[in-house]
Motif scaffolding. Structure first.
Motif, mmCIF file in Angstrom:
data_model
loop_
_atom_site.group_PDB
_atom_site.id
_atom_site.type_symbol
_atom_site.label_atom_id
_atom_site.label_comp_id
_atom_site.label_asym_id
_atom_site.label_seq_id
_atom_site.Cartn_x
_atom_site.Cartn_y
_atom_site.Cartn_z
ATOM 1 N N SER A 1 26.943 18.915 37.500
ATOM 2 C CA SER A 1 26.452 20.287 37.383
ATOM 3 C C SER A 1 24.946 20.252 37.604
ATOM 4 N N SER B 1 22.423 26.655 35.195
ATOM 5 C CA SER B 1 23.302 27.198 34.166
ATOM 6 C C SER B 1 24.639 26.482 34.255
ATOM 7 N N GLU B 2 25.389 26.553 33.187
ATOM 8 C CA GLU B 2 26.615 25.765 33.120
ATOM 9 C C GLU B 2 27.666 26.247 34.107
ATOM 10 N N LEU B 3 28.471 25.280 34.535
ATOM 11 C CA LEU B 3 29.631 25.599 35.353
ATOM 12 C C LEU B 3 30.764 26.035 34.435
ATOM 13 N N GLN B 4 31.459 27.069 34.810
ATOM 14 C CA GLN B 4 32.570 27.569 34.015
ATOM 15 C C GLN B 4 33.832 27.642 34.854
ATOM 16 N N ASN B 5 34.946 27.397 34.169
ATOM 17 C CA ASN B 5 36.268 27.467 34.815
ATOM 18 C C ASN B 5 36.320 26.605 36.079
ATOM 19 N N PRO C 1 24.529 28.430 38.966
ATOM 20 C CA PRO C 1 25.349 27.226 38.748
ATOM 21 C C PRO C 1 25.700 26.569 40.081
ATOM 22 N N THR D 1 27.945 21.748 31.203
ATOM 23 C CA THR D 1 26.586 22.229 30.986
ATOM 24 C C THR D 1 25.660 21.811 32.124
ATOM 25 N N ALA E 1 34.393 26.691 40.938
ATOM 26 C CA ALA E 1 33.964 27.136 39.612
ATOM 27 C C ALA E 1 33.524 28.587 39.712
ATOM 28 N N SER F 1 36.869 23.573 31.228
ATOM 29 C CA SER F 1 36.472 24.916 30.803
ATOM 30 C C SER F 1 35.002 25.178 31.091
ATOM 31 N N SER F 2 34.168 24.142 30.932
ATOM 32 C CA SER F 2 32.734 24.305 31.211
ATOM 33 C C SER F 2 32.083 22.946 31.394
#
Length: 212
Positions: free
Chosen positions: A70, A74-78, A44, A104, A134, A101-102
């Motif tokens: 992004s 893969s998705e970015l989270q937090n 990410p 994509t 993130a 939260s995310s």
């Protein structure tokens, strides 16, 4: 091997075929003579502009719309956005969305930053940092610069005054208020024109009046 950008995290198997020619010019080959395993890791990534600048008058505010991308596979989270003050103070910054939260992979989102410059803020440049982080990704920083222009305005109230003179009696001609509405210090001097000064008591007070 060259992996296309944005390829999803996964494990792939490569089958190698072998072909050759013997010394007697006989052609030979093996199908799937050997295999290789290729693992594409999750990666990410955050992409945003490195800096942004806004010109804002003292006593006014402005809202900046900034992009957050992004760009990994893969998705970015937090995702969290925090302001780090410098000469630009925390009290001047408001984030409408400080977390996601995310996000994509291959997508983008926007967030607004509202900047409020207090009345009478000195002219000059003010800076601060937006730190974007993130999970499982390197953080990014965005330099925020606000330019406050010089303002030397002032107001006089009232713009005129009218009074009536009674022979032999001193009285108050009027009250005049000077308001510095700019963002720099100012010096004021009082002068007169016409023949009114013949009737002003203690004329030297007017002749020498200079104040800040």
């Amino acid at each position: 091997l060259t992996i296309a950008g944005g390829a999803s995290a996964a494990t792939h198997t490569v089958f190698w075929d072998a072909e050759w020619t013997d010394n007697n010019f006989t052609g030979r080959s093996f199908s799937q003579a050997i295999t290789s395993t290729i693992t594409i890791s999750s990666n990410p990534q955050i992409t945003t502009t490195n800096s942004t600048t806004a010109a804002i008058q003292h006593g006014q505010n402005a809202t900046l719309i900034l992009d957050l991308n992004s760009t990994g596979n893969s998705e970015l989270q937090n995702v969290n956005i925090n302001f780090i003050p410098n000469t630009l103070l925390n009290s001047s910054i408001k984030l409408n969305s400080s977390s996601f939260s995310s996000l994509t992979a291959g997508s983008n989102n926007t967030f607004n930053v509202t900047i409020v410059m207090p009345k009478h803020t000195n002219p000059g440049n003010y800076t601060g940092i937006l730190n974007i982080s993130a999970a499982s990704s390197l953080h990014k920083t965005l330099l925020l610069t606000v330019e406050v222009p010089l303002d030397d305005t002032w107001k006089l109230s009232p713009n005129f005054t009218k009074s009536f003179k009674q022979t032999g009696f001193a009285g108050l001609l009027g009250n005049i208020t000077i308001n510095n509405t700019g963002n720099i210090g100012q010096n004021y001097s009082i002068s007169y024109s016409g023949d009114l000064f013949f009737f002003v008591w203690n004329q030297t007070l007017i002749d020498n009046t200079v104040f800040s």
